[in-house]
Design a protein around this motif. Structure first.
Motif, PDB file in Angstrom:
ATOM      1  N   UNK A 139       0.816  -1.213   0.000  1.00 15.93           N
ATOM      2  CA  UNK A 139       0.000   0.000   0.000  1.00 15.93           C
ATOM      3  C   UNK A 139       0.851   1.265   0.000  1.00 15.93           C
ATOM      4  N   UNK A 140       1.967   1.250   0.719  1.00 17.88           N
ATOM      5  CA  UNK A 140       2.804   2.452   0.745  1.00 17.88           C
ATOM      6  C   UNK A 140       3.390   2.731  -0.635  1.00 17.88           C
ATOM      7  N   UNK A 141       4.019   1.731  -1.230  1.00 18.38           N
ATOM      8  CA  UNK A 141       4.645   1.929  -2.535  1.00 18.38           C
ATOM      9  C   UNK A 141       3.613   2.160  -3.634  1.00 18.38           C
ATOM     10  N   UNK A 142       2.407   1.642  -3.442  1.00 15.40           N
ATOM     11  CA  UNK A 142       1.346   1.887  -4.424  1.00 15.40           C
ATOM     12  C   UNK A 142       0.861   3.326  -4.386  1.00 15.40           C
ATOM     13  N   UNK A 143       1.209   4.054  -3.343  1.00 12.35           N
ATOM     14  CA  UNK A 143       0.823   5.458  -3.172  1.00 12.35           C
ATOM     15  C   UNK A 143      -0.678   5.612  -2.944  1.00 12.35           C
ATOM     16  N   UNK A 144      -1.274   4.616  -2.285  1.00 15.26           N
ATOM     17  CA  UNK A 144      -2.681   4.755  -1.898  1.00 15.26           C
ATOM     18  C   UNK A 144      -2.811   5.889  -0.890  1.00 15.26           C
ATOM     19  N   UNK A 145      -3.875   6.660  -1.003  1.00 17.95           N
ATOM     20  CA  UNK A 145      -4.118   7.689   0.001  1.00 17.95           C
ATOM     21  C   UNK A 145      -4.623   7.059   1.294  1.00 17.95           C
ATOM     22  N   UNK A 146      -5.534   6.095   1.156  1.00 20.24           N
ATOM     23  CA  UNK A 146      -6.037   5.382   2.328  1.00 20.24           C
ATOM     24  C   UNK A 146      -6.513   4.013   1.904  1.00 20.24           C
ATOM     25  N   UNK A 147      -6.705   3.152   2.878  1.00 14.09           N
ATOM     26  CA  UNK A 147      -7.249   1.816   2.625  1.00 14.09           C
ATOM     27  C   UNK A 147      -7.906   1.312   3.902  1.00 14.09           C
ATOM     28  N   UNK A 148      -8.820   0.380   3.735  1.00 12.14           N
ATOM     29  CA  UNK A 148      -9.494  -0.262   4.869  1.00 12.14           C
ATOM     30  C   UNK A 148      -9.581  -1.758   4.597  1.00 12.14           C
ATOM     31  N   UNK A 149      -9.785  -2.528   5.659  1.00 12.44           N
ATOM     32  CA  UNK A 149      -9.935  -3.973   5.516  1.00 12.44           C
ATOM     33  C   UNK A 149     -10.500  -4.539   6.807  1.00 12.44           C
ATOM     34  N   UNK A 150     -10.901  -5.797   6.749  1.00 14.37           N
ATOM     35  CA  UNK A 150     -11.293  -6.534   7.947  1.00 14.37           C
ATOM     36  C   UNK A 150     -10.217  -7.588   8.223  1.00 14.37           C
ATOM     37  N   UNK A 151     -10.261  -8.166   9.409  1.00 20.25           N
ATOM     38  CA  UNK A 151      -9.290  -9.199   9.781  1.00 20.25           C
ATOM     39  C   UNK A 151      -9.934 -10.566  10.004  1.00 20.25           C
ATOM     40  N   UNK A 152     -11.221 -10.695   9.731  1.00 21.02           N
ATOM     41  CA  UNK A 152     -11.879 -11.965  10.061  1.00 21.02           C
ATOM     42  C   UNK A 152     -11.886 -12.945   8.899  1.00 21.02           C
ATOM     43  N   UNK A 153     -11.428 -12.532   7.737  1.00 21.08           N
ATOM     44  CA  UNK A 153     -11.369 -13.454   6.596  1.00 21.08           C
ATOM     45  C   UNK A 153     -10.046 -14.206   6.632  1.00 21.08           C
ATOM     46  N   UNK A 154      -9.136 -13.862   5.741  1.00 18.71           N
ATOM     47  CA  UNK A 154      -7.871 -14.584   5.659  1.00 18.71           C
ATOM     48  C   UNK A 154      -6.987 -14.405   6.889  1.00 18.71           C
ATOM     49  N   UNK A 155      -7.268 -13.383   7.712  1.00 19.41           N
ATOM     50  CA  UNK A 155      -6.404 -13.124   8.862  1.00 19.41           C
ATOM     51  C   UNK A 155      -6.961 -13.744  10.148  1.00 19.41           C
ATOM     52  N   UNK A 156      -8.054 -14.488  10.052  1.00 19.93           N
ATOM     53  CA  UNK A 156      -8.439 -15.464  11.082  1.00 19.93           C
ATOM     54  C   UNK A 156      -8.602 -14.893  12.484  1.00 19.93           C
ATOM     55  N   UNK A 157      -9.278 -13.738  12.577  1.00 23.57           N
ATOM     56  CA  UNK A 157      -9.371 -13.091  13.883  1.00 23.57           C
ATOM     57  C   UNK A 157     -10.748 -13.168  14.516  1.00 23.57           C
ATOM     58  N   UNK A 158     -11.646 -13.940  13.920  1.00 22.78           N
ATOM     59  CA  UNK A 158     -12.920 -14.187  14.557  1.00 22.78           C
ATOM     60  C   UNK A 158     -14.049 -13.323  14.033  1.00 22.78           C
ATOM     61  N   UNK A 159     -15.290 -13.781  14.208  1.00 21.28           N
ATOM     62  CA  UNK A 159     -16.447 -13.057  13.672  1.00 21.28           C
ATOM     63  C   UNK A 159     -16.548 -11.650  14.248  1.00 21.28           C
ATOM     64  N   UNK A 160     -16.721 -10.679  13.361  1.00 20.42           N
ATOM     65  CA  UNK A 160     -16.826  -9.301  13.798  1.00 20.42           C
ATOM     66  C   UNK A 160     -15.544  -8.730  14.371  1.00 20.42           C
ATOM     67  N   UNK A 161     -14.407  -9.328  14.027  1.00 21.71           N
ATOM     68  CA  UNK A 161     -13.130  -8.907  14.598  1.00 21.71           C
ATOM     69  C   UNK A 161     -12.832  -7.443  14.293  1.00 21.71           C
ATOM     70  N   UNK A 162     -11.980  -6.861  15.119  1.00 23.55           N
ATOM     71  CA  UNK A 162     -11.541  -5.494  14.878  1.00 23.55           C
ATOM     72  C   UNK A 162     -10.905  -5.402  13.495  1.00 23.55           C
ATOM     73  N   UNK A 163     -11.157  -4.308  12.800  1.00 19.00           N
ATOM     74  CA  UNK A 163     -10.691  -4.123  11.427  1.00 19.00           C
ATOM     75  C   UNK A 163      -9.406  -3.305  11.405  1.00 19.00           C
ATOM     76  N   UNK A 164      -8.999  -2.881  10.193  1.00 18.98           N
ATOM     77  CA  UNK A 164      -7.773  -2.122  10.060  1.00 18.98           C
ATOM     78  C   UNK A 164      -7.915  -0.994   9.062  1.00 18.98           C
ATOM     79  N   UNK A 165      -7.002  -0.040   9.168  1.00 20.22           N
ATOM     80  CA  UNK A 165      -6.998   1.106   8.265  1.00 20.22           C
ATOM     81  C   UNK A 165      -5.569   1.526   7.980  1.00 20.22           C
ATOM     82  N   UNK A 166      -5.396   2.102   6.794  1.00 19.91           N
ATOM     83  CA  UNK A 166      -4.106   2.616   6.328  1.00 19.91           C
ATOM     84  C   UNK A 166      -4.285   4.061   5.908  1.00 19.91           C
ATOM     85  N   UNK A 167      -3.384   4.916   6.364  1.00 17.31           N
ATOM     86  CA  UNK A 167      -3.308   6.294   5.889  1.00 17.31           C
ATOM     87  C   UNK A 167      -1.867   6.543   5.490  1.00 17.31           C
ATOM     88  N   UNK A 168      -1.648   6.911   4.244  1.00 16.12           N
ATOM     89  CA  UNK A 168      -0.286   7.100   3.762  1.00 16.12           C
ATOM     90  C   UNK A 168       0.421   8.166   4.586  1.00 16.12           C
TER      91      UNK A 168
END
Length: 424
Positions: free
Chosen positions: A230-259
């Motif tokens: 995400x940094x090298x892609x020069x995204x301004x921002x991004x969001x995601x969840x952690x309960x899919x491939x990152x295996x953190x449980x139903x309704x798990x806390x999510x994540x955000x990126x700000x360049x």
């Protein structure tokens, strides 16, 4: 690939070649008729790490023993608990640690970041997304437009995919260029949830910025699945969840990126909360907001520590396996699944995920040629045999062989079950 795709011994040998990757014993595998399921739904809800119970119980124990002092005691104190997952998350999304924060849920984070990065003017007021976007993205952008007094009929640009459901680089680039004069924001997925198509985020960000627009990415189906930078892609921002491939449980806390080009300044408008204030002045209870450095400045409240604990357990597993080996195992399993479909089920099943390795991750989306009703019938049949994928309207069965806990033998079990259904 194997000469005989149904040779169980040869398939087991493929798995032995990736013995350094699998962490299957570190997960709790759901059971069916007394045996492990073939669980292919990591793209919807990842499996529970065995260590998740330990990380949650640690917090419960500290709460019982220390009460409020748990906020300030030990290496896992709750005041800075979100930083225990920061570096691991940053590695998964290709970011500087200061650019990421675990907080809230995906939709909340998307609204928060759009409050900062969608600033419509009379000339630039449109948002561009893909046609058929995941409902979260559609609902958020429509409501954001309406919140600003704009009309989604005129100010929401939806890019149409080709007949195969995929989006070419040319189509995306042209859609941005054709609307350059009125674009305020491009919001695009890292991976298209229905087809599994992976996008070139660096190229999309460059096209958006050239048009004078901000760019944000929904990476819910990317993190833990595909290579991200995400940094090298020069995204301004991004969001995601952690309960899919990152295996953190139903309704798990999510994540955000700000360049860092945005997050290390204090002049960007935001919806502020107490926990986004500088930590060293937070408890002075001042009326003036002093934003923390980096993505942490977008926090609102203190972190949901109990909900964040399973993320620690999962990130430990990701950090124990080199990323290139994870991706190689996933590619081998999806290559095997494509080969099975092509050689043995082509008259019945169509794979609607791109074949090029750089355009796909773990997920392979399947469509039954006989139509939706037969597709639903097959989906139910698979489930009755302990082979679990997921269904996405109107007619797609998604199968996601995840390298940390799936195997080629799981894929073979899927193929044997497909054979049983086809012969029934």
């Amino acid at each position: 690939m194997l000469d005989n795709l149904f040779d169980a011994n040869a398939v087991a040998e493929l798995d032995r070649q990736f013995a350094d990757v699998t962490r299957r014993d570190a997960f709790r595998i759901p059971q069916h008729d007394g045996a492990d399921m073939a669980y292919f739904v990591g793209n919807s809800l990842g499996l529970q790490p065995v260590r998740a119970a330990d990380t949650v119980n640690e917090i419960l124990g500290k709460w019982a023993d220390l009460g409020v002092d748990g906020h300030f005691t030990g290496e896992t104190q709750w005041l800075t608990y979100h930083r225990l997952v920061r570096d691991g998350v940053a590695r998964l999304v290709g970011a500087e640690p200061s650019e990421v924060v675990a907080m809230n849920t995906l939709t909340v984070n998307l609204h928060l970041l759009m409050a900062s990065f969608f600033k419509p003017t009379n000339e630039r007021r449109a948002i561009l997304i893909e046609k058929g976007a995941f409902p979260t993205d559609s609902y958020v952008v429509q409501s954001q437009l309406e919140f600003h007094g704009l009309d989604p009929v005129h100010d929401l640009i939806e890019v149409e995919p080709a007949a195969d459901g995929w989006f070419s680089d040319e189509v995306i680039r042209n859609a941005i260029a054709d609307n350059a004069d009125r674009l305020a924001l491009v919001l695009w997925p890292g991976v298209q949830y229905r087809s599994g198509q992976v996008f070139d985020l660096k190229a999309i960000a460059a096209w958006a910025h050239e048009a004078g627009a901000m760019v944000g990415f929904d990476c819910a189906h990317s993190i833990g699945n595909v290579t991200m930078n995400l940094h090298d892609a020069d995204a301004d921002f991004a969001v995601w969840c952690h309960y899919k491939y990152v295996n953190s449980g139903p309704g798990a806390v999510a994540g955000a990126f700000v360049h860092s080009k945005h997050g290390n300044g204090s002049d960007r408008p935001r919806l502020a909360g107490w926990w986004g204030n500088r930590q060293d002045t937070r408890f002075k209870m001042a009326s003036h907001f002093e934003p923390a450095q980096g993505a942490e400045a977008w926090q609102l409240s203190n972190p949901p520590v109990l909900a964040m604990a399973p993320l620690r357990a999962s990130l430990e597993l990701f950090d124990s396996v080199p990323a290139d080996r994870r991706y190689a195992y996933a590619r081998s399993m999806t290559d095997y699944l494509f080969a099975l479909v092509d050689r043995h089920f082509a008259d019945t099943i169509e794979a609607v995920t791109p074949r090029e390795p750089e355009r796909r991750g773990c997920q392979v989306s399947l469509r039954i040629r006989a139509g939706r009703d037969k597709g639903r019938e097959l989906f139910s049949f698979l489930e009755s045999r302990g082979v679990l994928g997921d269904w996405r309207e109107p007619d797609v069965i998604r199968i996601a062989p995840v390298p940390l806990y799936n195997t080629h033998q799981d894929v073979l079990r899927l193929a044997n079950t497909l054979t049983e259904w086809c012969n029934g």
